[in-house]
Design a protein around this motif. Structure first.
Motif, PDB file in Angstrom:
ATOM      1  N   ARG A   2       0.843  -1.210   0.000  1.00  6.22           N
ATOM      2  CA  ARG A   2       0.000   0.000   0.000  1.00  6.22           C
ATOM      3  C   ARG A   2       0.875   1.256   0.000  1.00  6.22           C
ATOM      4  O   ARG A   2       0.624   2.206  -0.751  1.00  6.22           O
ATOM      5  CB  ARG A   2      -0.914  -0.022   1.220  1.00  6.22           C
ATOM      6  N   ASP A   3       1.916   1.252   0.848  1.00  2.00           N
ATOM      7  CA  ASP A   3       2.818   2.405   0.892  1.00  2.00           C
ATOM      8  C   ASP A   3       3.502   2.618  -0.462  1.00  2.00           C
ATOM      9  O   ASP A   3       3.681   3.759  -0.911  1.00  2.00           O
ATOM     10  CB  ASP A   3       3.871   2.209   1.986  1.00  2.00           C
ATOM     11  N   LEU A   4       3.889   1.529  -1.110  1.00  2.00           N
ATOM     12  CA  LEU A   4       4.555   1.635  -2.410  1.00  2.00           C
ATOM     13  C   LEU A   4       3.595   2.162  -3.472  1.00  2.00           C
ATOM     14  O   LEU A   4       4.000   2.938  -4.353  1.00  2.00           O
ATOM     15  CB  LEU A   4       5.125   0.278  -2.828  1.00  2.00           C
ATOM     16  N   ILE A   5       2.328   1.762  -3.413  1.00  2.00           N
ATOM     17  CA  ILE A   5       1.331   2.279  -4.353  1.00  2.00           C
ATOM     18  C   ILE A   5       1.163   3.780  -4.168  1.00  2.00           C
ATOM     19  O   ILE A   5       1.072   4.542  -5.136  1.00  2.00           O
ATOM     20  CB  ILE A   5      -0.016   1.542  -4.165  1.00  2.00           C
ATOM     21  N   VAL A   6       1.156   4.215  -2.914  1.00  2.00           N
ATOM     22  CA  VAL A   6       1.042   5.653  -2.634  1.00  2.00           C
ATOM     23  C   VAL A   6       2.261   6.393  -3.172  1.00  2.00           C
ATOM     24  O   VAL A   6       2.135   7.458  -3.797  1.00  2.00           O
ATOM     25  CB  VAL A   6       0.880   5.893  -1.118  1.00  2.00           C
ATOM     26  N   ILE A   7       3.462   5.843  -2.937  1.00  2.00           N
ATOM     27  CA  ILE A   7       4.687   6.488  -3.429  1.00  2.00           C
ATOM     28  C   ILE A   7       4.700   6.548  -4.952  1.00  2.00           C
ATOM     29  O   ILE A   7       5.140   7.535  -5.557  1.00  2.00           O
ATOM     30  CB  ILE A   7       5.930   5.752  -2.888  1.00  2.00           C
ATOM     31  N   ALA A  55       5.246  11.616  -1.151  1.00  2.00           N
ATOM     32  CA  ALA A  55       4.245  11.229  -0.144  1.00  2.00           C
ATOM     33  C   ALA A  55       4.794  11.332   1.279  1.00  2.00           C
ATOM     34  O   ALA A  55       4.079  11.728   2.201  1.00  2.00           O
ATOM     35  CB  ALA A  55       3.763   9.802  -0.419  1.00  2.00           C
ATOM     36  N   ALA A  56       6.064  10.968   1.467  1.00  2.00           N
ATOM     37  CA  ALA A  56       6.658  11.022   2.808  1.00  2.00           C
ATOM     38  C   ALA A  56       6.706  12.457   3.318  1.00  2.00           C
ATOM     39  O   ALA A  56       6.387  12.730   4.482  1.00  2.00           O
ATOM     40  CB  ALA A  56       8.056  10.417   2.789  1.00  2.00           C
ATOM     41  N   GLU A  57       7.106  13.383   2.438  1.00  2.00           N
ATOM     42  CA  GLU A  57       7.185  14.792   2.835  1.00  2.00           C
ATOM     43  C   GLU A  57       5.790  15.377   3.117  1.00  2.00           C
ATOM     44  O   GLU A  57       5.643  16.273   3.942  1.00  2.00           O
ATOM     45  CB  GLU A  57       7.871  15.618   1.744  1.00  2.00           C
ATOM     46  N   ARG A  58       4.783  14.864   2.439  1.00  2.00           N
ATOM     47  CA  ARG A  58       3.417  15.352   2.644  1.00  2.00           C
ATOM     48  C   ARG A  58       2.732  14.726   3.856  1.00  2.00           C
ATOM     49  O   ARG A  58       1.612  15.085   4.195  1.00  2.00           O
ATOM     50  CB  ARG A  58       2.564  15.059   1.410  1.00  2.00           C
ATOM     51  N   GLY A  59       3.380  13.756   4.495  1.00  2.00           N
ATOM     52  CA  GLY A  59       2.792  13.107   5.652  1.00  2.00           C
ATOM     53  C   GLY A  59       1.783  12.030   5.318  1.00  2.00           C
ATOM     54  O   GLY A  59       0.974  11.638   6.163  1.00  2.00           O
ATOM     55  N   LEU A  60       1.832  11.511   4.068  1.00  2.00           N
ATOM     56  CA  LEU A  60       0.888  10.467   3.663  1.00  2.00           C
ATOM     57  C   LEU A  60       1.346   9.074   4.087  1.00  2.00           C
ATOM     58  O   LEU A  60       0.590   8.108   3.952  1.00  2.00           O
ATOM     59  CB  LEU A  60       0.695  10.489   2.133  1.00  2.00           C
ATOM     60  N   GLU A  71      12.598   3.571  -5.111  1.00  2.00           N
ATOM     61  CA  GLU A  71      13.251   2.743  -6.125  1.00  2.00           C
ATOM     62  C   GLU A  71      12.455   1.455  -6.364  1.00  2.00           C
ATOM     63  O   GLU A  71      12.271   1.012  -7.507  1.00  2.00           O
ATOM     64  CB  GLU A  71      14.682   2.438  -5.662  1.00  2.00           C
ATOM     65  N   GLN A  72      11.935   0.864  -5.279  1.00  2.00           N
ATOM     66  CA  GLN A  72      11.129  -0.352  -5.418  1.00  2.00           C
ATOM     67  C   GLN A  72       9.841  -0.071  -6.187  1.00  2.00           C
ATOM     68  O   GLN A  72       9.435  -0.853  -7.049  1.00  2.00           O
ATOM     69  CB  GLN A  72      10.803  -0.914  -4.034  1.00  2.00           C
ATOM     70  N   ALA A  73       9.203   1.062  -5.882  1.00  2.00           N
ATOM     71  CA  ALA A  73       7.958   1.422  -6.559  1.00  2.00           C
ATOM     72  C   ALA A  73       8.180   1.634  -8.049  1.00  2.00           C
ATOM     73  O   ALA A  73       7.363   1.226  -8.887  1.00  2.00           O
ATOM     74  CB  ALA A  73       7.356   2.669  -5.923  1.00  2.00           C
ATOM     75  N   SER A  74       9.318   2.257  -8.399  1.00  2.00           N
ATOM     76  CA  SER A  74       9.597   2.506  -9.815  1.00  2.00           C
ATOM     77  C   SER A  74       9.911   1.201 -10.557  1.00  2.00           C
ATOM     78  O   SER A  74       9.563   1.040 -11.730  1.00  2.00           O
ATOM     79  CB  SER A  74      10.762   3.491  -9.957  1.00  2.00           C
ATOM     80  N   ARG A  75      10.561   0.248  -9.865  1.00  2.00           N
ATOM     81  CA  ARG A  75      10.890  -1.025 -10.502  1.00  2.00           C
ATOM     82  C   ARG A  75       9.641  -1.864 -10.772  1.00  2.00           C
ATOM     83  O   ARG A  75       9.537  -2.517 -11.809  1.00  2.00           O
ATOM     84  CB  ARG A  75      11.858  -1.819  -9.622  1.00  2.00           C
ATOM     85  N   MET A  76       8.686  -1.854  -9.844  1.00  2.00           N
ATOM     86  CA  MET A  76       7.497  -2.688 -10.014  1.00  2.00           C
ATOM     87  C   MET A  76       6.421  -1.993 -10.851  1.00  2.00           C
ATOM     88  O   MET A  76       5.749  -2.629 -11.649  1.00  2.00           O
ATOM     89  CB  MET A  76       6.929  -3.090  -8.650  1.00  2.00           C
ATOM     90  N   GLY A  77       6.268  -0.679 -10.644  1.00  2.00           N
ATOM     91  CA  GLY A  77       5.247   0.046 -11.390  1.00  2.00           C
ATOM     92  C   GLY A  77       3.873  -0.076 -10.740  1.00  2.00           C
ATOM     93  O   GLY A  77       3.585  -1.059 -10.052  1.00  2.00           O
ATOM     94  N   PRO A  78       2.993   0.906 -10.949  1.00  2.00           N
ATOM     95  CA  PRO A  78       1.676   0.933 -10.286  1.00  2.00           C
ATOM     96  C   PRO A  78       0.822  -0.300 -10.589  1.00  2.00           C
ATOM     97  O   PRO A  78       0.167  -0.836  -9.699  1.00  2.00           O
ATOM     98  CB  PRO A  78       1.027   2.202 -10.840  1.00  2.00           C
TER      99      PRO A  78
END
Length: 341
Positions: free
Chosen positions: A290-295, A301-306, A320-327
């Motif tokens: 879920r966190d990776l989907i948000v990123i 997202a981290a800077e926005r407090g999400l 980096e993990q989110a970019s490798r897997m993709g939404p």
């Protein structure tokens, strides 16, 4: 013998109630202007301040300086209400006193004037456990009470309170406390307790408490009881709570991103052989996805407090993990994990 944290830090004024300003500000204004109702309905999840706010309202009404939005906490009435020894403020557990005979007894006692306080206040906890017949027996006194009588109904299930009672109350809905607010509150308590706590521990406590102040304080109390001389470390907290170490989650996501079945089953074997609950591991992995989907959708997202509080290194690794897997793949993987659970 020390008392539990949630008792020691139970709020005694509206200003101390965490994350419920939409309720406490309205009640303080009503006390300030004298526009007080005779019956209130406090609803919301457990451990979010309903019963505490009912006690504070009773103290505000009966304080020697009151009615006031800020009870003094030291006068005879404030102390008696806080310790549960007041003859005029009665807390009733509807789970064991929700029948018609209990309602009739309450109705008869309600018409007696207060013994020493300004108002007689009945706080009915778990009000959804009151039977419909018992509510009907109370209806007349709730609808037309004597001027010195106040009711506060507290419940986690307001829809089970019969409409004729609900329509005669001012209804205030309490909410789960946002993670950022709850994390700051827990950090303040740790500071007051004089215990050194790894900053990475508090997000774990917030997650385990699920937005409930009382549940979060219970979890923190358990962790502090098991803390060593070096304070409360992340490793100790993970072990005590049975949560999955972030390293295992990172290795799992890396294996999924690389489509490396051997690495993935190696991680699963480590989870099982080390005594982790497999279901808890799957739940924590779903939270990470879920966190990776948000990123993936919101890079900052981290800077926005999400997100929960992660270290800068961890946030960069997750980007980096989110970019490798993709939404799309993240979403599909989360769906599979959810279906598995």
């Amino acid at each position: 013998m020390s008392t539990a944290l949630y008792n020691r830090y139970r709020p005694t004024t509206f200003a101390q109630v965490v994350g419920q300003e939409h309720v406490t500000d309205a009640l303080r204004q009503a006390l300030r202007t004298g526009r007080l109702h005779h019956a209130y309905l406090f609803s919301g999840p457990r451990g979010c301040g309903k019963t505490s706010s009912a006690r504070i309202l009773a103290a505000s009404l009966n304080c020697e300086k009151g009615p006031t939005p800020d009870p003094c906490g030291v006068c005879e009435q404030c102390v008696a209400i806080r310790t549960g020894s007041s003859m005029d403020v009665t807390e009733i557990d509807a789970a064991s006193h929700g029948l018609v005979d209990d309602a009739r007894d309450l109705r008869e006692r309600a018409f007696f004037a207060p013994a020493s306080a300004r108002f007689k206040v009945y706080v009915v906890d778990e009000a959804h456990m009151v039977t419909a017949a018992a509510f009907n027996a109370l209806l007349k006194v709730v609808e037309e009470p004597p001027p010195y009588l106040k009711f506060v109904f507290a419940t986690t299930e307001p829809d089970k309170v019969i409409p004729t009672i609900r329509s005669r109350t001012h209804h205030y809905a309490f909410r789960l406390v946002p993670p950022g607010v709850l994390r700051a509150h827990l950090a303040s308590i740790c500071e007051q307790e004089g215990v050194k706590v790894d900053p990475a521990v508090l997000p774990l406590v917030v997650r385990a408490g699920a937005g409930s102040v009382r549940d979060s304080l219970s979890v923190l109390d358990q962790l502090l009881a098991g803390a060593g001389e070096e304070g409360l470390t992340y490793e100790r907290a993970v072990a005590l709570l049975g949560m999955t170490d972030g390293i295992l989650l990172d290795e799992t996501v890396d294996a999924l991103a690389a489509r490396d079945g051997a690495a993935l089953f190696t991680v699963v074997d480590r989870v099982v052989s080390s005594g982790h609950d497999p279901r808890r591991f799957a739940t924590d992995l779903l939270d990470r996805l879920r966190d990776l989907i948000v990123i993936a959708a919101v890079p900052d997202a981290a800077e926005r407090g999400l997100l929960d509080a992660f270290s800068p290194d961890q946030v960069e690794r997750m980007r980096e993990q989110a970019s490798r897997m993709g939404p799309a793949e993240l979403s599909r993987t989360a769906d599979v994990g959810h279906s598995g659970l």
